[in-house]
Motif scaffolding. Sequence first.
Motif, PDB file in Angstrom:
ATOM      1  N   PHE A 197       0.754  -1.215   0.059  1.00  0.00           N
ATOM      2  CA  PHE A 197       0.060  -0.032  -0.014  1.00  0.00           C
ATOM      3  C   PHE A 197       0.865   1.254   0.083  1.00  0.00           C
ATOM      4  CE2 PHE A 197      -1.943  -3.426   2.270  1.00  0.00           C
ATOM      5  CZ  PHE A 197      -3.023  -3.618   1.791  1.00  0.00           C
ATOM      6  N   PRO A 198       0.892   2.312  -0.854  1.00  0.00           N
ATOM      7  CA  PRO A 198       1.549   3.386  -0.806  1.00  0.00           C
ATOM      8  C   PRO A 198       1.057   4.130   0.475  1.00  0.00           C
ATOM      9  CG  PRO A 198      -0.254   3.492  -2.707  1.00  0.00           C
ATOM     10  CD  PRO A 198      -0.389   2.306  -1.768  1.00  0.00           C
ATOM     11  N   PHE A 199       2.304   4.731   0.863  1.00  0.00           N
ATOM     12  CA  PHE A 199       2.296   5.631   2.067  1.00  0.00           C
ATOM     13  C   PHE A 199       1.533   6.917   1.986  1.00  0.00           C
ATOM     14  CE2 PHE A 199       3.812   8.708   5.247  1.00  0.00           C
ATOM     15  CZ  PHE A 199       3.478   8.092   6.468  1.00  0.00           C
TER      16      PHE A 199
ATOM     17  N   SER B 208       4.699   8.984  12.075  1.00  0.00           N
ATOM     18  CA  SER B 208       5.009   9.072  10.835  1.00  0.00           C
ATOM     19  C   SER B 208       6.222   9.540  10.182  1.00  0.00           C
ATOM     20  CB  SER B 208       3.830   9.756   9.769  1.00  0.00           C
ATOM     21  OG  SER B 208       3.811  11.089  10.235  1.00  0.00           O
ATOM     22  N   LYS B 209       6.804  10.476  11.030  1.00  0.00           N
ATOM     23  CA  LYS B 209       8.031  11.153  10.609  1.00  0.00           C
ATOM     24  C   LYS B 209       9.073  10.097  11.217  1.00  0.00           C
ATOM     25  CE  LYS B 209       7.075  15.952  10.038  1.00  0.00           C
ATOM     26  NZ  LYS B 209       7.042  17.070  10.796  1.00  0.00           N
ATOM     27  N   GLU B 210       8.738   9.344  12.176  1.00  0.00           N
ATOM     28  CA  GLU B 210       9.912   8.699  12.910  1.00  0.00           C
ATOM     29  C   GLU B 210       9.952   7.127  12.128  1.00  0.00           C
ATOM     30  OE1 GLU B 210      11.706   8.690  15.856  1.00  0.00           O
ATOM     31  OE2 GLU B 210      10.930  10.784  15.862  1.00  0.00           O
ATOM     32  N   ILE B 211       8.936   6.812  11.481  1.00  0.00           N
ATOM     33  CA  ILE B 211       9.280   5.636  10.521  1.00  0.00           C
ATOM     34  C   ILE B 211       9.290   5.952   9.065  1.00  0.00           C
ATOM     35  CG2 ILE B 211       8.061   4.172  12.420  1.00  0.00           C
ATOM     36  CD1 ILE B 211       5.588   3.855  10.743  1.00  0.00           C
TER      37      ILE B 211
ATOM     38  N   THR C  81       7.542   5.545  -0.161  1.00  0.00           N
ATOM     39  CA  THR C  81       7.345   4.649   0.914  1.00  0.00           C
ATOM     40  C   THR C  81       6.079   3.921   0.873  1.00  0.00           C
ATOM     41  OG1 THR C  81       8.827   5.958   2.720  1.00  0.00           O
ATOM     42  CG2 THR C  81       7.387   4.206   3.533  1.00  0.00           C
ATOM     43  N   PHE C  82       6.323   2.384   0.795  1.00  0.00           N
ATOM     44  CA  PHE C  82       4.952   1.683   0.975  1.00  0.00           C
ATOM     45  C   PHE C  82       4.903   1.065   2.229  1.00  0.00           C
ATOM     46  CE2 PHE C  82       5.721   2.812  -3.437  1.00  0.00           C
ATOM     47  CZ  PHE C  82       4.708   2.863  -4.030  1.00  0.00           C
ATOM     48  N   LEU C  83       3.862   0.413   2.562  1.00  0.00           N
ATOM     49  CA  LEU C  83       3.348  -0.353   3.722  1.00  0.00           C
ATOM     50  C   LEU C  83       3.177  -1.809   3.063  1.00  0.00           C
ATOM     51  CD1 LEU C  83       1.479   2.099   6.109  1.00  0.00           C
ATOM     52  CD2 LEU C  83       4.124   1.796   6.124  1.00  0.00           C
ATOM     53  N   GLY C  84       3.611  -2.791   3.597  1.00  0.00           N
ATOM     54  CA  GLY C  84       3.393  -3.974   3.176  1.00  0.00           C
ATOM     55  C   GLY C  84       2.608  -5.021   4.116  1.00  0.00           C
ATOM     56  N   ARG C  85       1.608  -5.550   4.113  1.00  0.00           N
ATOM     57  CA  ARG C  85       1.111  -6.763   5.025  1.00  0.00           C
ATOM     58  C   ARG C  85       1.824  -7.999   4.580  1.00  0.00           C
ATOM     59  NH1 ARG C  85      -2.293  -6.056   8.858  1.00  0.00           N
ATOM     60  NH2 ARG C  85      -3.653  -4.405   7.570  1.00  0.00           N
ATOM     61  N   VAL C  86       2.757  -8.406   5.548  1.00  0.00           N
ATOM     62  CA  VAL C  86       3.290  -9.823   5.617  1.00  0.00           C
ATOM     63  C   VAL C  86       2.365 -10.908   5.505  1.00  0.00           C
ATOM     64  CG1 VAL C  86       5.189 -11.404   6.355  1.00  0.00           C
ATOM     65  CG2 VAL C  86       5.403  -8.756   6.207  1.00  0.00           C
ATOM     66  N   LYS C  87       2.457 -11.822   4.475  1.00  0.00           N
ATOM     67  CA  LYS C  87       1.452 -13.015   4.596  1.00  0.00           C
ATOM     68  C   LYS C  87       2.553 -14.394   4.505  1.00  0.00           C
ATOM     69  CE  LYS C  87      -2.472 -11.299   2.196  1.00  0.00           C
ATOM     70  NZ  LYS C  87      -3.283 -11.518   1.040  1.00  0.00           N
ATOM     71  N   GLY C  88       2.628 -15.056   5.756  1.00  0.00           N
ATOM     72  CA  GLY C  88       3.531 -16.374   5.684  1.00  0.00           C
ATOM     73  C   GLY C  88       4.615 -16.239   6.948  1.00  0.00           C
TER      74      GLY C  88
ATOM     75  N   GLY D 240       1.177 -11.180   9.119  1.00  0.00           N
ATOM     76  CA  GLY D 240       0.272 -10.186   9.476  1.00  0.00           C
ATOM     77  C   GLY D 240       1.002  -9.077   9.972  1.00  0.00           C
ATOM     78  N   ASP D 241       2.436  -8.888  10.037  1.00  0.00           N
ATOM     79  CA  ASP D 241       3.011  -7.800  10.417  1.00  0.00           C
ATOM     80  C   ASP D 241       3.065  -6.789   9.356  1.00  0.00           C
ATOM     81  OD1 ASP D 241       3.644  -8.623  12.920  1.00  0.00           O
ATOM     82  OD2 ASP D 241       5.668  -9.034  12.570  1.00  0.00           O
ATOM     83  N   ILE D 242       3.178  -5.479   9.402  1.00  0.00           N
ATOM     84  CA  ILE D 242       3.115  -4.471   8.468  1.00  0.00           C
ATOM     85  C   ILE D 242       4.805  -3.884   8.333  1.00  0.00           C
ATOM     86  CG2 ILE D 242       2.880  -2.237   7.646  1.00  0.00           C
ATOM     87  CD1 ILE D 242      -0.006  -2.736   8.900  1.00  0.00           C
ATOM     88  N   ILE D 243       5.306  -4.324   7.199  1.00  0.00           N
ATOM     89  CA  ILE D 243       6.635  -3.690   6.983  1.00  0.00           C
ATOM     90  C   ILE D 243       6.675  -2.341   6.324  1.00  0.00           C
ATOM     91  CG2 ILE D 243       7.821  -5.878   7.143  1.00  0.00           C
ATOM     92  CD1 ILE D 243       7.602  -5.878   4.001  1.00  0.00           C
ATOM     93  N   VAL D 244       7.605  -1.322   6.427  1.00  0.00           N
ATOM     94  CA  VAL D 244       7.756  -0.214   5.846  1.00  0.00           C
ATOM     95  C   VAL D 244       8.828  -0.397   4.920  1.00  0.00           C
ATOM     96  CG1 VAL D 244       8.425   2.388   6.388  1.00  0.00           C
ATOM     97  CG2 VAL D 244       7.234   1.001   7.990  1.00  0.00           C
TER      98      VAL D 244
END
Length: 146
Positions: A13-15, A48-51, A58-65, A76-80
């Motif tokens: 997902f775009p940030f 948002s400025k910290e991460i 920057t995109f956010l990704g939801r991890v599957k697996g 289920g974690d979100i990676i930046v």
Amino acid sequence: MEIPELSEKLELFPFTSDHAIILPVVAGISAGFPSPAADFIDVAIDLSKEIVKNPSSTFLGRVKGDSMQDIGIDDGDIIVVDKSLPYKDNCIAVCFIDQEFTVKRILIDKDICWLIAENGKYPPIQVTSESEFIIWGVVTSVIKFF
């Protein structure tokens, strides 16, 4: 920005930084013995400025697996993910290989690129000249859910 068709292993997902995420900060939280100052709220930070250092890339990704669970990136974690950062040996990155997105550690060994899972049940993936491969972005943070 166009995102190639996604695999079942990662949602991207775009940030958007339309609104600041400002939260109070508790200074000096002890991971050992409790501190009497632990309940003192010191300042506020814009999360948002910290991460996110480069919002437009920057995109956010939801991890599957579970292939990265041994370094704390769980289902289920979100990676930046920052697409503007150059990759380097041993970094964690989102890669697009053979029509699928995946998050792996990049290792370069004698001019051979390997994608390494951080879970012993997954074998390393060798990137060959026949592979359709790009390093899509570098993982900078993980947002955990318990």
